[in-house]
Design a protein around this motif. Structure first.
Motif, mmCIF file in Angstrom:
data_model
loop_
_atom_site.group_PDB
_atom_site.id
_atom_site.type_symbol
_atom_site.label_atom_id
_atom_site.label_comp_id
_atom_site.label_asym_id
_atom_site.label_seq_id
_atom_site.Cartn_x
_atom_site.Cartn_y
_atom_site.Cartn_z
ATOM 1 N N ASP A 256 -14.927 -9.365 0.057
ATOM 2 C CA ASP A 256 -14.053 -8.127 -0.552
ATOM 3 C C ASP A 256 -13.628 -7.522 -0.112
ATOM 4 O OD1 ASP A 256 -16.098 -9.543 -2.830
ATOM 5 O OD2 ASP A 256 -17.382 -8.209 -2.664
ATOM 6 N N LYS A 257 -12.818 -6.451 -0.500
ATOM 7 C CA LYS A 257 -12.268 -5.793 0.557
ATOM 8 C C LYS A 257 -12.788 -4.927 0.268
ATOM 9 C CE LYS A 257 -7.661 -7.231 -1.879
ATOM 10 N NZ LYS A 257 -6.728 -6.546 -2.886
ATOM 11 N N GLU A 258 -12.924 -3.920 1.854
ATOM 12 C CA GLU A 258 -13.922 -2.865 2.170
ATOM 13 C C GLU A 258 -12.963 -1.126 2.133
ATOM 14 O OE1 GLU A 258 -15.083 -3.054 6.652
ATOM 15 O OE2 GLU A 258 -15.152 -5.039 6.070
ATOM 16 N N LYS A 259 -12.838 -1.178 0.524
ATOM 17 C CA LYS A 259 -11.787 0.416 0.054
ATOM 18 C C LYS A 259 -12.552 1.441 0.662
ATOM 19 C CE LYS A 259 -9.625 -1.644 -2.627
ATOM 20 N NZ LYS A 259 -7.663 -1.192 -2.447
ATOM 21 N N ASP A 260 -13.507 1.706 1.564
ATOM 22 C CA ASP A 260 -13.745 3.379 2.784
ATOM 23 C C ASP A 260 -13.801 2.818 3.881
ATOM 24 O OD1 ASP A 260 -16.272 2.146 2.834
ATOM 25 O OD2 ASP A 260 -17.543 3.724 2.100
ATOM 26 N N GLY A 261 -13.494 1.078 4.330
ATOM 27 C CA GLY A 261 -13.798 1.706 5.562
ATOM 28 C C GLY A 261 -15.188 0.531 6.781
ATOM 29 N N THR A 262 -16.177 0.663 5.361
ATOM 30 C CA THR A 262 -16.960 0.391 6.027
ATOM 31 C C THR A 262 -17.893 -1.138 4.455
ATOM 32 O OG1 THR A 262 -18.507 1.262 3.814
ATOM 33 C CG2 THR A 262 -18.112 1.862 6.561
ATOM 34 N N ALA A 263 -18.694 -1.711 5.844
ATOM 35 C CA ALA A 263 -18.888 -3.034 5.081
ATOM 36 C C ALA A 263 -19.964 -2.830 3.689
ATOM 37 C CB ALA A 263 -19.442 -4.191 5.571
ATOM 38 N N ASN A 264 -20.735 -1.859 3.751
ATOM 39 C CA ASN A 264 -21.405 -1.007 2.619
ATOM 40 C C ASN A 264 -20.676 -0.710 1.512
ATOM 41 O OD1 ASN A 264 -23.775 -1.817 4.653
ATOM 42 N ND2 ASN A 264 -23.577 -0.251 5.522
ATOM 43 N N ASN A 265 -20.091 -0.338 1.892
ATOM 44 C CA ASN A 265 -19.542 0.216 0.277
ATOM 45 C C ASN A 265 -17.590 -0.855 -0.244
ATOM 46 O OD1 ASN A 265 -18.639 1.445 -2.201
ATOM 47 N ND2 ASN A 265 -18.316 3.947 -1.440
ATOM 48 N N LYS A 266 -18.003 -1.566 -0.708
ATOM 49 C CA LYS A 266 -16.397 -2.811 -0.846
ATOM 50 C C LYS A 266 -16.491 -2.381 -2.381
ATOM 51 C CE LYS A 266 -18.587 -6.133 2.032
ATOM 52 N NZ LYS A 266 -18.994 -7.188 2.636
ATOM 53 N N ASN B 118 -14.169 -3.333 -5.664
ATOM 54 C CA ASN B 118 -13.653 -4.620 -6.868
ATOM 55 C C ASN B 118 -13.184 -5.928 -6.474
ATOM 56 O OD1 ASN B 118 -15.396 -2.999 -8.187
ATOM 57 N ND2 ASN B 118 -13.516 -2.375 -9.199
ATOM 58 N N ASP B 119 -12.307 -6.205 -5.586
ATOM 59 C CA ASP B 119 -11.155 -6.758 -5.755
ATOM 60 C C ASP B 119 -11.193 -7.275 -4.509
ATOM 61 O OD1 ASP B 119 -10.084 -5.717 -7.886
ATOM 62 O OD2 ASP B 119 -8.828 -4.976 -6.937
ATOM 63 N N GLU B 120 -11.761 -8.773 -4.504
ATOM 64 C CA GLU B 120 -11.532 -9.549 -3.646
ATOM 65 C C GLU B 120 -10.045 -10.061 -2.372
ATOM 66 O OE1 GLU B 120 -14.374 -13.131 -5.854
ATOM 67 O OE2 GLU B 120 -12.513 -13.779 -5.473
ATOM 68 N N ASN B 121 -10.300 -9.725 -1.234
ATOM 69 C CA ASN B 121 -9.422 -10.124 -0.602
ATOM 70 C C ASN B 121 -8.769 -11.755 0.158
ATOM 71 O OD1 ASN B 121 -8.053 -8.815 1.328
ATOM 72 N ND2 ASN B 121 -9.212 -8.652 2.954
ATOM 73 N N PHE B 122 -7.698 -11.578 -0.788
ATOM 74 C CA PHE B 122 -6.669 -12.815 -0.822
ATOM 75 C C PHE B 122 -5.159 -12.305 0.529
ATOM 76 C CE2 PHE B 122 -8.288 -13.458 -5.339
ATOM 77 C CZ PHE B 122 -7.904 -15.116 -4.795
ATOM 78 N N SER C 223 -0.758 -14.512 6.132
ATOM 79 C CA SER C 223 -0.640 -12.976 5.260
ATOM 80 C C SER C 223 -1.877 -12.423 5.427
ATOM 81 C CB SER C 223 0.837 -12.855 4.680
ATOM 82 O OG SER C 223 0.292 -11.325 3.881
ATOM 83 N N SER C 224 -2.625 -11.554 5.166
ATOM 84 C CA SER C 224 -3.395 -11.257 4.822
ATOM 85 C C SER C 224 -3.607 -10.388 3.370
ATOM 86 C CB SER C 224 -5.090 -10.148 5.444
ATOM 87 O OG SER C 224 -4.868 -11.541 7.397
ATOM 88 N N SER C 225 -2.315 -10.160 3.114
ATOM 89 C CA SER C 225 -2.276 -8.915 1.858
ATOM 90 C C SER C 225 -3.145 -7.901 1.772
ATOM 91 C CB SER C 225 -2.359 -9.763 1.378
ATOM 92 O OG SER C 225 -1.249 -10.593 0.632
ATOM 93 N N PRO C 226 -3.291 -6.879 2.881
ATOM 94 C CA PRO C 226 -4.783 -6.345 3.294
ATOM 95 C C PRO C 226 -5.107 -5.032 1.871
ATOM 96 C CG PRO C 226 -3.344 -5.731 4.295
ATOM 97 C CD PRO C 226 -3.288 -6.656 3.764
ATOM 98 N N ASP C 227 -4.264 -4.222 1.268
ATOM 99 C CA ASP C 227 -4.153 -3.663 0.052
ATOM 100 C C ASP C 227 -4.533 -2.262 0.565
ATOM 101 O OD1 ASP C 227 -3.323 -2.636 -2.879
ATOM 102 O OD2 ASP C 227 -4.532 -4.019 -3.529
ATOM 103 N N ASP C 228 -4.857 -1.950 1.412
ATOM 104 C CA ASP C 228 -5.163 -0.720 1.731
ATOM 105 C C ASP C 228 -6.960 -0.469 1.950
ATOM 106 O OD1 ASP C 228 -3.216 0.639 1.341
ATOM 107 O OD2 ASP C 228 -3.806 0.974 -1.231
ATOM 108 N N ALA D 106 -5.778 -0.619 5.838
ATOM 109 C CA ALA D 106 -4.121 -0.964 5.746
ATOM 110 C C ALA D 106 -3.225 -1.996 4.923
ATOM 111 C CB ALA D 106 -4.637 -2.530 6.965
ATOM 112 N N ASP D 107 -1.958 -1.776 4.877
ATOM 113 C CA ASP D 107 -1.421 -1.961 3.619
ATOM 114 C C ASP D 107 -0.127 -3.028 4.067
ATOM 115 O OD1 ASP D 107 0.650 -1.305 5.581
ATOM 116 O OD2 ASP D 107 1.067 0.584 4.673
ATOM 117 N N LYS D 108 -0.180 -3.842 5.193
ATOM 118 C CA LYS D 108 0.807 -5.119 6.017
ATOM 119 C C LYS D 108 -0.545 -5.376 7.553
ATOM 120 C CE LYS D 108 4.733 -6.695 7.273
ATOM 121 N NZ LYS D 108 5.755 -6.313 8.263
ATOM 122 N N ASP D 109 -0.824 -6.557 7.002
ATOM 123 C CA ASP D 109 -1.518 -8.014 8.057
ATOM 124 C C ASP D 109 -1.348 -9.636 7.700
ATOM 125 O OD1 ASP D 109 -3.129 -8.463 10.185
ATOM 126 O OD2 ASP D 109 -4.737 -8.405 8.510
#
Length: 450
Positions: free
Chosen positions: A207-217, A219-223, A249-254, A281-284
């Motif tokens: 899952d995407k870490e939206k606030d930068g922490t693993a405890n608050n991810k 809704n979307d999966e990180n493709f 390409s990790s497509s981090p999407d913020d 991150a917006d590009k990786d």
């Protein structure tokens, strides 16, 4: 009373039952009949049952790797006595797997895996999970399709099984990469011949870490999206010249993207240096080049990578990290040579494993160029900071080792690691001791595979 059964307990019971069934079958079986083609049973290297026309098969396999590590210096910073000699023992890997084919063109696999570490450590070690669960179809002329959870094909040393890699751990450049990660769920298309292969994959890794922490991810999966092409322009038995290129390409999407490493040293606490941290991150993206050659018992390989992460801090300030690095390795196997899978572009187990010795040496180097805004306030532990936030980090290591393949099932390995990380402030204190920027390690492994 209602009894609850854990998944681990169920799998352990299944494994025990399967073993008991195999033993009892050998001891008491009478006439065995089949409603189809004749059956071949193999017990060398695991239990495998299949029809002679290869339309159906079933195989049980597994692995145990037990490690002992003695290390000091920078990577021992988080120990009770920081930077002092530290000795850890743990199960590095424990695996039990099933795989097979059905109706000629359909393949499948299921594997339960334990990744060892300290039971109290808050890290990605010490967990048991199903890390392989996939179905494949090879009935198309153009490509084989695999769907599910499976191991990625990315880089020469990473595509090679952990049972048959040269060192006890893969080069630490793979710590800095994303494309080498196993998929949580993905789809892969692969076209291959005797000496080449083309692979394309779309998969998610968590899952995407939206606030930068693993405890608050989020809704979307990180493709992520991965490509690999390999080619052996020369292949004659085990003599080979290997070339390959990879892109991911990790497509981090913020979401969060970090550059961190263990420097090739696993420990109970699993300490990792964090040399770059982009919170939004917006590009990786990254790419890897592979080269390798083997003639007789002499083998050499080198891999080079670049990775670029761009984005912002949580306050909206620009934050980028650029990485590049390589490893170069040479080895010699006495009396035999490594196998090579031309269709997969990877090294395989030695051709002869009855008292076979192998020696190797590897040099590794990676440069991490992080913006000041992407350098964390501590590099994985309070007190460890950058000496100059306008300068690059340079991580390097020399690894030498010996492998002894006692039997096809038993391997014993011993590695010596001498490492250093430039741009660490050694004037700071951790636990009353000056921070160190280098260190050494001796790692031993006992392995059993079937």
């Amino acid at each position: 009373m209602i009894r609850k059964h854990s998944f681990r307990g169920v799998m352990a019971g299944f494994a025990t039952s399967a073993l008991a069934l195999a033993v009892s079958a050998q001891a008491f079986a009478g006439t065995v009949t089949s409603d189809g083609a004749d059956i071949v049973i193999k017990t060398k290297g695991g239990l495998e049952v299949g029809t002679v026309d290869k339309a159906f098969s079933f195989k049980i396999n597994g692995k145990l790797q037990w490690d002992a590590t003695n290390f000091d210096g920078l990577m021992a910073a988080d120990q009770n006595r920081p930077f002092d000699d530290t000795f850890n023992t743990f199960i590095r890997r424990g695996e039990f797997g099933l795989e097979g084919t059905a109706y000629t063109d359909w393949g499948w696999g299921l594997r339960l895996s334990y990744n060892g570490g300290d039971a109290g450590a808050e890290n990605d070690q010490n967990k048991t999970e199903v890390d392989r669960a996939f179905i494949s179809y090879s009935g198309f002329d153009l490509a084989t399709i695999t769907v599910g959870r499976y191991g990625g094909e990315y880089g020469l040393e990473n595509t090679t099984s952990s049972s048959w890699i040269t060192g006890i751990e893969r080069p630490f450049m793979y710590d800095f990469l994303n494309g080498d990660e196993d998929t949580k769920f993905g789809a892969m298309a692969k076209h291959s011949g005797d000496n080449y292969g083309l692979m394309a994959q779309a998969a998610h890794y968590g899952d995407k870490e939206k606030d930068g922490t693993a405890n608050n991810k989020g809704n979307d999966e990180n493709f992520g999206y991965t490509l690999r092409a390999h080619w052996a322009p020369y292949l004659n038995g085990t003599d080979v010249v290997h070339l390959a290129a990879n892109y991911h390409s990790s497509s981090p999407d913020d979401s969060r993207a970090r550059a961190r490493t263990r420097m090739g040293i696993r420990s109970d606490k699993d300490f990792r240096l964090v040399l770059g941290d982009v919170r939004v991150a917006d590009k990786d993206s990254e790419w890897v080049l592979e080269s390798g050659a083997q003639f007789g018992g002499l083998r050499a390989q080198a891999e080079y990578f670049q990775r670029a992460i761009s984005g912002e801090t949580q306050a909206g300030v620009g934050s980028d990290v650029d990485l590049s690095g390589y490893h170069a390795q040479v080895s010699y196997m006495f009396g035999t040579s490594r196998g090579y899978k031309g269709s997969d572009g990877r090294w395989d187990k030695p051709v002869d494993m009855k008292g076979t010795w192998e020696v190797f040496a590897r040099y590794e180097s990676t440069t991490v160029d992080s913006d000041a805004t992407a350098i964390p306030g501590n590099l994985g532990l309070a007190g460890i900071v950058a000496a100059d936030t306008s300068d690059e980090f340079e991580a390097s290591a020399m690894v030498v080792g010996v492998n002894y393949f006692a039997t096809p099932a038993v391997r014993v390995s011993l590695n010596y690691i001498d490492y250093e990380v430039d741009n660490i402030n050694t004037n700071n204190l951790v636990g009353g001791k000056n921070v160190q920027d280098d260190g050494k390690a001796i790692v031993g492994r006992l392995q059993y595979v079937f």
